[in-house]
Scaffold this active site. Structure first.
Site, PDB file in Angstrom:
ATOM      1  N   ARG A 183       7.515  10.893  23.139  1.00  8.50           N
ATOM      2  CA  ARG A 183       8.037  12.088  23.842  1.00  8.50           C
ATOM      3  C   ARG A 183       7.487  13.381  23.220  1.00  8.50           C
ATOM      4  O   ARG A 183       8.202  14.375  23.080  1.00  8.50           O
ATOM      5  CB  ARG A 183       9.570  12.108  23.817  1.00  8.50           C
ATOM      6  CG  ARG A 183      10.226  10.961  24.549  1.00  8.50           C
ATOM      7  CD  ARG A 183       9.984  11.025  26.064  1.00  8.50           C
ATOM      8  NE  ARG A 183      10.815  10.059  26.762  1.00  8.50           N
ATOM      9  CZ  ARG A 183      10.478   8.782  26.966  1.00  8.50           C
ATOM     10  NH1 ARG A 183       9.326   8.323  26.534  1.00  8.50           N
ATOM     11  NH2 ARG A 183      11.298   7.978  27.617  1.00  8.50           N
ATOM     12  N   SER A 261      17.366  10.926  30.021  1.00  6.40           N
ATOM     13  CA  SER A 261      17.838  10.721  28.642  1.00  6.40           C
ATOM     14  C   SER A 261      18.019  12.083  27.994  1.00  6.40           C
ATOM     15  O   SER A 261      17.106  12.900  28.008  1.00  6.40           O
ATOM     16  CB  SER A 261      16.807   9.960  27.817  1.00  6.40           C
ATOM     17  OG  SER A 261      16.575   8.693  28.358  1.00  6.40           O
ATOM     18  N   GLU A 357      16.261  15.842  24.010  1.00 12.18           N
ATOM     19  CA  GLU A 357      14.973  15.727  24.702  1.00 12.18           C
ATOM     20  C   GLU A 357      14.706  16.939  25.593  1.00 12.18           C
ATOM     21  O   GLU A 357      13.621  17.503  25.548  1.00 12.18           O
ATOM     22  CB  GLU A 357      14.979  14.421  25.512  1.00 12.18           C
ATOM     23  CG  GLU A 357      13.617  13.773  25.611  1.00 12.18           C
ATOM     24  CD  GLU A 357      13.612  12.575  26.547  1.00 12.18           C
ATOM     25  OE1 GLU A 357      14.002  11.502  26.100  1.00 12.18           O
ATOM     26  OE2 GLU A 357      13.210  12.729  27.704  1.00 12.18           O
TER      27      GLU A 357
HETATM   28  N1  EPU Z   1      22.841   0.885  25.263  1.00 13.14           N
HETATM   29  C1  EPU Z   1      24.176   0.743  25.042  1.00 13.14           C
HETATM   30  N2  EPU Z   1      25.042   1.649  25.611  1.00 13.14           N
HETATM   31  C2  EPU Z   1      24.577   2.668  26.388  1.00 13.14           C
HETATM   32  C3  EPU Z   1      23.203   2.818  26.609  1.00 13.14           C
HETATM   33  C4  EPU Z   1      22.329   1.915  26.032  1.00 13.14           C
HETATM   34  O1  EPU Z   1      24.623  -0.159  24.364  1.00 13.14           O
HETATM   35  O2  EPU Z   1      25.417   3.437  26.880  1.00 13.14           O
HETATM   36  C5  EPU Z   1      21.902  -0.099  24.714  1.00 13.14           C
HETATM   37  C6  EPU Z   1      21.311  -0.944  25.847  1.00 13.14           C
HETATM   38  O3  EPU Z   1      22.102  -2.034  26.151  1.00 13.14           O
HETATM   39  C7  EPU Z   1      19.973  -1.358  25.267  1.00 13.14           C
HETATM   40  C8  EPU Z   1      19.614  -0.184  24.367  1.00 13.14           C
HETATM   41  O4  EPU Z   1      20.795   0.562  24.134  1.00 13.14           O
HETATM   42  O5  EPU Z   1      20.111  -2.501  24.490  1.00 13.14           O
HETATM   43  C9  EPU Z   1      18.535   0.699  24.965  1.00 13.14           C
HETATM   44  O6  EPU Z   1      18.928   1.159  26.255  1.00 13.14           O
HETATM   45  P1  EPU Z   1      17.900   1.222  27.464  1.00 13.14           P
HETATM   46  O7  EPU Z   1      17.124  -0.031  27.579  1.00 13.14           O
HETATM   47  O8  EPU Z   1      18.653   1.720  28.641  1.00 13.14           O
HETATM   48  O9  EPU Z   1      16.816   2.299  27.047  1.00 13.14           O
HETATM   49  P2  EPU Z   1      16.969   3.672  26.292  1.00 13.14           P
HETATM   50  O10 EPU Z   1      16.430   3.519  24.919  1.00 13.14           O
HETATM   51  O11 EPU Z   1      18.368   4.166  26.404  1.00 13.14           O
HETATM   52  C10 EPU Z   1      14.611   4.558  26.953  1.00 13.14           C
HETATM   53  C11 EPU Z   1      14.043   5.834  27.510  1.00 13.14           C
HETATM   54  C12 EPU Z   1      14.296   5.911  29.006  1.00 13.14           C
HETATM   55  C13 EPU Z   1      13.624   4.711  29.661  1.00 13.14           C
HETATM   56  C14 EPU Z   1      14.210   3.413  29.053  1.00 13.14           C
HETATM   57  C15 EPU Z   1      13.499   2.200  29.564  1.00 13.14           C
HETATM   58  C16 EPU Z   1      14.176   7.448  25.702  1.00 13.14           C
HETATM   59  C17 EPU Z   1      14.863   8.651  25.148  1.00 13.14           C
HETATM   60  N3  EPU Z   1      14.672   6.971  26.839  1.00 13.14           N
HETATM   61  O12 EPU Z   1      16.009   4.621  27.146  1.00 13.14           O
HETATM   62  O13 EPU Z   1      13.677   7.084  29.481  1.00 13.14           O
HETATM   63  O14 EPU Z   1      13.851   4.714  31.065  1.00 13.14           O
HETATM   64  O15 EPU Z   1      14.032   3.441  27.611  1.00 13.14           O
HETATM   65  O16 EPU Z   1      12.224   2.107  29.021  1.00 13.14           O
HETATM   66  O17 EPU Z   1      13.194   6.993  25.116  1.00 13.14           O
HETATM   67  C18 EPU Z   1      14.094   9.360  29.972  1.00 13.14           C
HETATM   68  O18 EPU Z   1      13.334   9.634  29.050  1.00 13.14           O
HETATM   69  O19 EPU Z   1      14.659  10.255  30.683  1.00 13.14           O
HETATM   70  C19 EPU Z   1      14.404   7.976  30.239  1.00 13.14           C
HETATM   71  C20 EPU Z   1      15.306   7.607  31.135  1.00 13.14           C
END
Ligand code: EPU
Length: 361
Positions: A183, A261, A357
């Site tokens: 990012r 995010s 972000e």
């Molecule tokens: N999780 C929880 N509780 C929550 C949210 C997440 O336990 O409320 C756990 C999920 O179960 C999972 C882990 O945290 O095991 C990661 O969650 P997720 O796979 O949804 O991905 P993320 O790390 O929250 C990142 C990007 C997203 C992108 C997804 C998929 C960042 C800041 N965000 O989210 O990007 O869509 O991976 O690749 O890196 C964005 O930047 O706006 C965005 C949506």
């Protein structure tokens, strides 16, 4: 070289043929996906690179501070904007070149990112499908090196066309000089060598490798493969899966205001991670190629009990704690207050400072 114009490219600028489209006291609520209230004192619609040069040459606007507005999907507006707002509306989607090893496609900065992904998949230039439905415009995509489901913009970027805000010159920057990180890019950096505030991205060229190979391995995509029994999905299949996954857990900004995010996933050392696991064995974490560990910020915020909570007009989305939402008539200050409270409680429990972000204005 094969050229295929999809949207007719904007008319080349004939000197004096076009005036700048200047507007004053513009309500920015429809122009930011959080739906926060603010006013731009002066807004200029940029429909071609020549408009940026006209701004640079303009007797009043040339030296004024500028703020570049794409899809407004990565900003938190807490006050009116004094700087001249350059609203990016440059159109155009085309195949620029078909090489043996890649399709090179080009899009105007004002095109919606998702429209580009959808067009490329449907037109037979696969390679962006994992990044379907990311909000925002094409011009904003290199700034924070957008990414999702195992793919980042840097994996597909060929070059970026920019107009220098001092000289008005157009320059094509290869991906190699963009200093991409998680990012992060040169377009965000303000220090020496950084390009924040110094140029405007007008077009983006992407290189989609041939032959196409799917990017799988992300847990939720693996789950889709198991559910459907499809072990060799097409680009279109992955595009549809990513749209389904995102729609199921991320709010549609057209319905509920949000900026995707809200925090970056923090990167820590192996020792720090071991220490946290000692106290919180369930923490979701991913090893990075350089040995560092990325922690799931959403998991930490969730673990602190924030999911579904509301403070004033701002709230934490019920299905994904990493996303802050506008519950109705939220003001930017309320979003900032909520974000700070979340940062404090995550710091209190895990000793980790979450970095936001979106850009706070
Ligand atoms: N999780 C929880 N509780 C929550 C949210 C997440 O336990 O409320 C756990 C999920 O179960 C999972 C882990 O945290 O095991 C990661 O969650 P997720 O796979 O949804 O991905 P993320 O790390 O929250 C990142 C990007 C997203 C992108 C997804 C998929 C960042 C800041 N965000 O989210 O990007 O869509 O991976 O690749 O890196 C964005 O930047 O706006 C965005 C949506």
């Amino acid at each position: 070289m094969q050229e295929q114009a999809v949207n007719p490219p904007s008319e080349p600028n004939k000197p004096g043929s076009q005036e700048l489209l200047l507007e004053s006291s513009v309500n920015l609520k429809p122009f930011n996906t959080f739906g926060l209230p603010a006013t731009a004192h002066c807004l200029v619609r940029i429909r071609e690179a020549a408009d940026v040069r006209r701004v640079v040459d303009h007797p009043k606007l040339g030296r004024a501070p500028k703020f570049i507005l794409g899809g407004g999907s990565n900003i938190v507006l807490t006050k009116d904007i004094e700087a001249v707002v350059l609203k990016m509306e440059i159109p155009g989607l085309r195949l620029l070149e078909e090489r043996d090893d890649a399709w090179i496609i080009e899009a105007g900065a004002g095109v919606s990112w998702h429209a580009l992904v959808q067009w490329s998949v449907e037109a037979g230039y696969p390679g962006l499908e994992n990044m379907a439905l990311i909000p925002g415009t094409v011009g904003a995509s290199p700034v924070q090196n957008i990414g999702a489901y195992g793919l980042e913009l840097k994996d597909r970027l060929d070059s970026v066309e920019v107009v220098d805000l001092t000289t008005g010159r157009t320059v094509l920057l290869p991906a190699s000089v963009c200093q991409f990180g998680y990012r992060d890019s040169v377009f965000k950096q303000t220090g020496p060598g950084g390009l924040a505030g110094k140029c405007v991205i007008t077009r983006v060229r992407l290189a989609l490798p041939k032959p196409w190979r799917p990017v799988l391995g992300y847990l939720e995509l693996e789950r889709k493969m198991a559910e459907t029994g499809i072990s060799q999905p097409t680009s279109r299949q992955i595009f549809d899966w990513v749209c389904q996954i995102r729609r199921a857990k991320l709010p549609d900004p057209a319905v509920i205001g949000n900026a995707g995010s809200f925090f970056k996933n923090p990167v820590v050392t192996l020792e720090q991670c071991r220490d946290i696991i000692g106290r919180d064995p369930g923490i979701v974490h991913y090893p990075m190629p350089d040995g560092a560990i990325k922690l799931a910020a959403g998991w930490m915020i969730d673990a602190c009990g924030w999911k579904g909570k509301t403070v004033g007009g701002a709230g934490v989305y019920e299905k994904q704690a990493l996303v802050l939402v506008n519950r109705g008539e939220a003001r930017g200050a309320e979003v900032v207050t909520l974000a700070r409270a979340i940062q404090e409680s995550v710091y209190g429990r895990f000793g980790i400072r979450l970095e936001s972000e979106p850009v706070m204005l």
